[in-house]
Design a protein around this motif. Structure first.
Motif, PDB file in Angstrom:
ATOM      1  N   ALA B  18       0.824  -1.206   0.000  1.00 39.06           N
ATOM      2  CA  ALA B  18       0.000   0.000   0.000  1.00 39.06           C
ATOM      3  C   ALA B  18       0.861   1.261   0.000  1.00 39.06           C
ATOM      4  O   ALA B  18       0.632   2.186  -0.777  1.00 39.06           O
ATOM      5  N   LEU B  19       1.838   1.314   0.866  1.00 40.51           N
ATOM      6  CA  LEU B  19       2.724   2.475   0.915  1.00 40.51           C
ATOM      7  C   LEU B  19       3.981   2.028   1.639  1.00 40.51           C
ATOM      8  O   LEU B  19       3.975   1.871   2.853  1.00 40.51           O
ATOM      9  N   THR B  65       3.052  -0.133   5.286  1.00 41.17           N
ATOM     10  CA  THR B  65       1.797   0.421   5.774  1.00 41.17           C
ATOM     11  C   THR B  65       0.608  -0.452   5.407  1.00 41.17           C
ATOM     12  O   THR B  65       0.295  -0.583   4.229  1.00 41.17           O
ATOM     13  N   GLY B  66      -0.035  -1.063   6.374  1.00 40.82           N
ATOM     14  CA  GLY B  66      -1.300  -1.769   6.175  1.00 40.82           C
ATOM     15  C   GLY B  66      -1.224  -3.039   5.357  1.00 40.82           C
ATOM     16  O   GLY B  66      -1.665  -4.101   5.778  1.00 40.82           O
ATOM     17  N   LEU B  67      -0.674  -2.920   4.154  1.00 36.83           N
ATOM     18  CA  LEU B  67      -0.552  -4.054   3.252  1.00 36.83           C
ATOM     19  C   LEU B  67       0.890  -4.025   2.741  1.00 36.83           C
ATOM     20  O   LEU B  67       1.304  -3.041   2.147  1.00 36.83           O
ATOM     21  N   LYS B  70       5.862  -7.360  -1.740  1.00 36.31           N
ATOM     22  CA  LYS B  70       6.389  -8.676  -2.070  1.00 36.31           C
ATOM     23  C   LYS B  70       7.790  -8.419  -2.616  1.00 36.31           C
ATOM     24  O   LYS B  70       7.948  -7.651  -3.564  1.00 36.31           O
ATOM     25  N   ALA B  89       4.992 -14.261   4.725  1.00 37.51           N
ATOM     26  CA  ALA B  89       5.602 -15.555   4.409  1.00 37.51           C
ATOM     27  C   ALA B  89       6.972 -15.356   3.789  1.00 37.51           C
ATOM     28  O   ALA B  89       7.225 -14.389   3.068  1.00 37.51           O
ATOM     29  N   PHE B  95       6.629 -16.144   7.986  1.00 32.66           N
ATOM     30  CA  PHE B  95       7.731 -15.234   8.257  1.00 32.66           C
ATOM     31  C   PHE B  95       7.384 -14.505   9.544  1.00 32.66           C
ATOM     32  O   PHE B  95       6.496 -13.656   9.562  1.00 32.66           O
ATOM     33  N   LYS B 112       1.740  -9.585   3.706  1.00 25.30           N
ATOM     34  CA  LYS B 112       0.352  -9.244   3.340  1.00 25.30           C
ATOM     35  C   LYS B 112      -0.240  -8.270   4.342  1.00 25.30           C
ATOM     36  O   LYS B 112       0.418  -7.369   4.800  1.00 25.30           O
ATOM     37  N   GLU B 113      -1.510  -8.483   4.715  1.00 30.15           N
ATOM     38  CA  GLU B 113      -2.183  -7.472   5.527  1.00 30.15           C
ATOM     39  C   GLU B 113      -1.722  -7.493   6.985  1.00 30.15           C
ATOM     40  O   GLU B 113      -1.296  -8.522   7.484  1.00 30.15           O
ATOM     41  N   PHE B 118      -0.648  -1.269  12.289  1.00 28.83           N
ATOM     42  CA  PHE B 118      -0.807  -0.808  10.913  1.00 28.83           C
ATOM     43  C   PHE B 118       0.519  -0.615  10.191  1.00 28.83           C
ATOM     44  O   PHE B 118       0.588  -0.741   8.984  1.00 28.83           O
ATOM     45  N   ARG B 119       1.593  -0.329  10.950  1.00 33.76           N
ATOM     46  CA  ARG B 119       2.878  -0.048  10.311  1.00 33.76           C
ATOM     47  C   ARG B 119       3.964  -1.013  10.772  1.00 33.76           C
ATOM     48  O   ARG B 119       4.077  -1.284  11.969  1.00 33.76           O
ATOM     49  N   LYS B 289      -5.362   2.277  12.299  1.00 41.01           N
ATOM     50  CA  LYS B 289      -5.844   2.313  10.921  1.00 41.01           C
ATOM     51  C   LYS B 289      -7.205   3.014  10.924  1.00 41.01           C
ATOM     52  O   LYS B 289      -7.756   3.252  11.999  1.00 41.01           O
TER      53      LYS B 289
END
Lengths: 128, 353, 248
Positions: B18-19, B65-67, B70, B89, B95, B112-113, B118-119, B289
Motif C-alpha cells: 500500500a505504501l 503500511t497496512g498491506l 512482495k 511468508a 515469516f 500481506k495485511e 498498521f505499520r 488504521k
C-alpha cells in the motif's frame, strides 16, 4: 544434561532445548515421548498464504486489508487473470492500494462497486 | 549525499504494497527551513528491527503500511520484521516478526495485511543505502525528498544495503523476548500534555476532548491523523498567529475535530493546539488504521519525562538482552529430507544460562 | 520585553512575545533565536522562529525543563543588555511578470481596477520583510502587500504550480519554492531556486531579511534560469552595514 541450540530451518530460527534422558537399548522401539525437543520441523510444514495446488479448483476470496474506498475495478466478471495482476484499486489514508490476484484464474464474483466504502475484511471479489 | 560503499542489492520489489517507504529516525535541525522530521512513524519498532539485524538503531529500513510488499531476495542477508503483526511468508514458510531471519538469494518475502497494528519495519543487515538528504535517509513524500527519489517504492525498484556481509558469528539467533513485544490495539488511550494553546478552548470543550472516543478518519496519513467525534468548542476562534507545530501536537480547527500532527507535518500552522501527545505514545497513534479509536488522558510534564526515561531504559535493556544472545559454541549445517521436502538446517549450540 | 513560556508536549517549549504580528516583535524573535543558536549547550536540539514566538526542541534526557528555562532566562537577560540590532539585508529577487509565467496577472489587474503595468509597479515597488520560514520547505511568510492589489485565492486550487511562482492571496504575497498544488493568484515567476536540499543552508535567506522583487524580461529570465541551473547565479544582497554584495 540439558543443552540449548539454535536450529535454523530454511532461514527461520528456533531456539530448542535438548535433554538426554537415557540411552535407549537397541531392539526396543522408540518411545512416543519427544524427549524435550521442540518439534520444530512440524512447525515449518508448508502453510502457504496463497492457495496450494489442491486448492486450485476452489474460489479464492479477496477481502479488504483495512477500511477503504473502492477507487476503481480493473477487471470484469469472467476475465482471465494471472497471478500478480492488479484486480482493483482501493484508496485510504491518501494511498492508492493495488489489490492483485494471488493466483491465475477467472474473476468469479465482483462484490463491490466503484466509490463504495469497504470495511476491514469485507469481500471484494473472488477468483476461481 | 555520498553512498559510502558499493551498493549491495538486497531486494527487488515485485509488489509495492500500500505504501512502502525508506525511513530512518528522521531529519533534524531543518524545521527552520520548513522541513519536518519525517522518519519512522513508530520509532521504537524501527530501532528494535535494526538491533535485531545488528545495525545501529538509526539505520534506514522499509516502513510498511497496512498491506506489505512482495520482495525478491537478491543476495543472502539477514532481515527482521517488526511493528505491526503482519500475515507474512518467506517462500512457503510463515515469516515471523521480531526476530533475525536469514534469507537466501532467490527467496521471496511476501508481506500481506496487518492483523494487529498498521505499520511495520523491515530492517536489513547493513541498513538500506540511499543518499542522505539534509542529514537523513528518510523519505519525505510531500517534499519529494529523501529515500528513493522522495517517493514510495514501486514495482521493479532495486533496494540496496550498505553492507554486503551478514555477521554470521556475532548473530546466531536474535529475537525479541515476548515480554518486550508491543501489542497494538485498535482502541487506545494516549497520554497528552495540555497546551500550548488550551486557553483557546472553553471548559466544556476541554471536557469533551478529554472524555470522548475519537475515530480515525480515512484521510489520515504520515502528515496527520484526522479524527472525528464530539465537537470540541473553542472559546472564540480556532485561528492563532501561525507558529511551530511540534510532532504529536493536536490541532483543532474551526470544525472542532482534532488533528494529530505526525512525522511529515507542516512545520508551522495557524490552528490552536489544545494538547500534545507525549513522545512514547506517538507510535500508538501511528499504529492505528481507519475506523480505530483513540481517547486522550492528561498527564503532567514531570510524569511525561519519567515515561520518556522509562522508554529509554527499556531500549537499553533490550539492547543488552539481544547482545547476550550473540554467542555460539558450535555450528553445524545439515540438509534434511523429510519425504519430498528438503530443509536447510543449521544447528548452533548456545550457552544455557 | 519578557517572553511567556508555554510547554508544548514533552520535548518542546514555546517562548511567546506579544500576541500580534509586527516587524519590531519579529525582529526580537530572530535576535533571540540567533543568541540561543550561538549559546546553546547540550540538550537544545533545534529552534523554530515564527512571527511572534520561538519553539525550542530539547532532549529532556539531557537537559531538564527547569535548567532549560533558567538558561533561557539568562540568554534573554544578556540579550537585553546587548541591545544589538541585526543588519537589515535586502535580497533582489528577479521576477518575470505576467504571460505564461503569471497567468493571473490580468485577473489581479482587472479586479483591482488597475493596469497590469501598475500592478507590477506596486508589487515590485516595496521591500517585503521575511517574517518566518515554514509550512513547507523554503516557504517564506512575507509581510506588507499593498492592499490595492490584494486579491482573493482561487476557488479551486491548481493541481500543479511551478517552482518559483510568485503569487498573491488576500493581503499576502509569496513564492512557491517547490512545485506543488496551490490556490494563490500567480502573477510571475522567479528563476531562483529558493529551496535546494543539496545546498547548505538549503535556503539563501534568513528570516528577518527582506525580498525586493525586480521585474525582468522573459529573455533575462531564461538567461538567469540557465545560470541557476549551472549553479553560478549570484543573488544580489544589499546589506545596511556592509553595503551591496552578491552571494549564493
Amino acid at each position: 544434561m540439558r543443552r540449548k541450540f539454535t536450529v535454523t530451518i530454511n532461514g527461520i530460527a528456533y531456539e530448542v532445548e535438548v535433554e538426554e534422558l537415557e540411552e535407549v537399548p537397541e531392539g526396543i522401539p522408540p518411545s512416543d515421548e519427544p524427549s524435550g525437543l521442540v518439534p520444530a520441523v512440524s512447525k515449518v510444514s508448508p502453510q502457504p498464504p496463497s492457495p496450494s495446488e489442491e486448492a486450485l479448483e476452489e474460489k479464492v476470496i479477496i477481502s479488504a486489508p483495512f477500511p477503504a474506498q473502492v477507487l476503481s475495478i480493473k477487471k470484469n466478471l469472467g476475465d482471465n487473470v494471472r497471478e500478480g495482476e492488479v484486480l482493483l484499486i482501493l484508496e485510504a489514508m491518501k494511498m492508492e492500494i493495488e489489490i492483485s490476484s494471488p493466483r491465475d484464474g477467472i474473476i468469479d464474483e465482483i462484490l463491490v462497486e466503484e466509490g463504495k466504502r469497504v470495511e476491514l475484511g469485507d469481500k471484494l471479489l473472488t477468483v476461481k | 549525499m555520498i553512498a559510502n560503499k558499493d551498493p549491495f542489492p538486497v531486494f527487488e520489489v515485485l509488489e509495492s504494497g500500500a505504501l512502502t517507504t525508506i525511513q530512518d529516525l528522521g531529519r533534524f535541525g531543518c524545521q527552520k527551513y520548513g522541513v519536518p522530521f519525517s522518519g519512522a512513524m513508530d520509532d521504537f519498532s524501527l530501532k528494535v528491527a535494526n538491533l535485531l539485524v545488528g545495525n545501529d538503531s538509526n539505520a534506514a529500513a522499509l516502513e510498511i503500511t497496512g498491506l506489505g510488499p512482495k520482495l525478491k531476495v537478491l543476495n543472502d542477508t539477514g532481515v527482521a520484521l517488526s511493528g505491526a503483526d503482519f500475515n507474512a511468508a518467506l517462500d512457503e514458510s510463515p515469516f515471523r516478526g521480531w526476530r533475525l531471519v536469514r534469507v537466501r538469494k532467490g527467496s521471496i518475502i511476501c508481506i500481506k495485511e496487518a492483523r494487529r497494528g498498521f505499520r511495520g519495519y523491515l530492517a536489513v543487515t547493513g541498513g538500506i543505502e540511499v543518499p542522505e538528504v539534509l542529514g537523513s535517509k528518510s523519505t519525505y513524500l510531500t517534499g519529494k525528498m529523501g529515500g528513493l527519489d522522495g517517493r514510495s517504492l514501486r514495482k521493479g525498484d532495486i533496494i540496496n544495503s550498505s553492507s554486503p556481509e551478514v555477521s554470521q558469528v556475532r548473530m546466531p539467533l536474535r529475537f525479541l523476548p515476548e515480554e518486550y513485544v508491543p501489542v497494538f490495539s485498535s482502541r487506545v488511550e494516549v497520554r497528552i500534555i495540555m497546551g500550548p494553546q488550551d486557553d483557546c478552548f472553553d471548559d466544556e470543550g476541554i471536557k469533551t476532548f478529554l472524555n470522548s472516543w475519537y475515530v480515525v478518519s480515512l484521510n489520515s496519513d504520515r502528515t496527520a491523523y484526522r479524527l472525528t467525534g464530539p465537537k470540541i468548542a473553542h472559546r472564540q476562534k480556532a485561528d492563532i498567529i501561525t507558529d511551530a507545530i511540534p510532532q504529536g501536537a493536536i490541532q483543532v480547527p474551526g470544525d472542532g475535530q482534532p488533528i494529530v500532527m505526525m512525522a511529515d507535518r507542516p512545520t508551522t500552522g495557524g490552528y490552536a493546539k489544545i494538547a500534545c501527545v507525549i513522545a512514547p505514545d506517538i507510535l500508538k497513534i501511528a499504529q492505528l488504521k481507519p475506523q480505530d479509536e483513540v481517547r486522550f488522558r492528561k498527564i503532567g510534564i514531570d510524569e511525561a519525562h519519567e515515561f520518556l526515561k522509562d522508554k529509554e531504559t527499556e531500549l537499553t535493556r533490550i539492547r543488552k538482552v539481544l547482545e547476550a544472545q550473540a554467542t555460539v559454541l558450535t555450528r553445524k549445517k545439515y540438509q534434511v529430507r523429510v519425504g519430498d521436502e528438503v530443509y536447510q538446517v543449521q544447528v548452533e549450540e548456545i550457552p544455557d544460562e | 520585553m519578557k517572553t511567556e513560556k508555554a510547554v508544548a508536549g514533552d520535548r518542546a517549549l514555546f517562548l511567546n512575545f506579544a500576541n500580534r504580528i509586527s516587524p519590531q516583535i519579529n525582529r526580537k524573535v530572530h535576535l533571540l533565536a540567533s543568541f540561543i543558536e550561538k549559546e546553546k549547550g547540550e540538550g537544545i536540539l533545534e529552534i523554530v522562529p515564527t512571527y511572534r514566538s520561538l519553539c525550542i526542541y530539547y532532549d529532556p534526557l539531557r537537559l531538564t525543563l527547569k535548567d532549560l528555562k533558567t538558561a533561557l532566562d539568562q540568554i534573554e537577560h544578556e540579550l537585553e543588555r546587548a541591545k544589538k540590532t541585526p543588519p537589515a539585508r535586502v535580497l533582489e529577487i528577479p521576477v518575470v511578470y505576467g504571460g505564461e509565467y503569471g497567468s493571473d496577472l490580468g485577473f489581479v489587474a482587472s479586479s483591482s481596477g488597475l493596469s497590469e503595468e501598475e500592478v507590477i509597479q506596486i508589487h515590485s515597488g516595496r521591500d517585503y520583510l521575511i517574517y518566518m520560514c515554514g509550512f513547507s520547505p523554503g516557504f517564506s511568510y512575507l509581510g506588507g502587500l499593498d492592499e490595492r492589489i490584494a486579491t482573493p485565492r482561487l476557488k479551486t486550487p491548481r493541481v500543479r504550480v511551478p517552482a518559483g511562482s510568485v503569487g498573491i492571496a488576500e493581503e499576502q504575497t509569496g513564492i512557491y519554492p517547490l512545485e506543488s498544488a496551490g490556490g494563490w493568484r500567480l502573477i510571475g515567476r522567479t528563476p531562483l531556486k529558493l529551496f535546494d536540499p543539496y545546498r547548505d543552508p538549503p535556503i539563501p535567506f534568513v528570516p528577518g531579511d527582506y525580498f525586493r522583487f525586480i521585474p525582468i524580461s522573459e529573455e533575462e529570465y531564461q538567461k538567469k534560469l540557465e545560470k541557476v541551473r549551472r549553479g553560478d547565479y549570484k543573488i544580489l544582497i544589499h546589506d545596511s552595514q556592509q553595503g551591496s554584495f552578491s552571494c549564493i
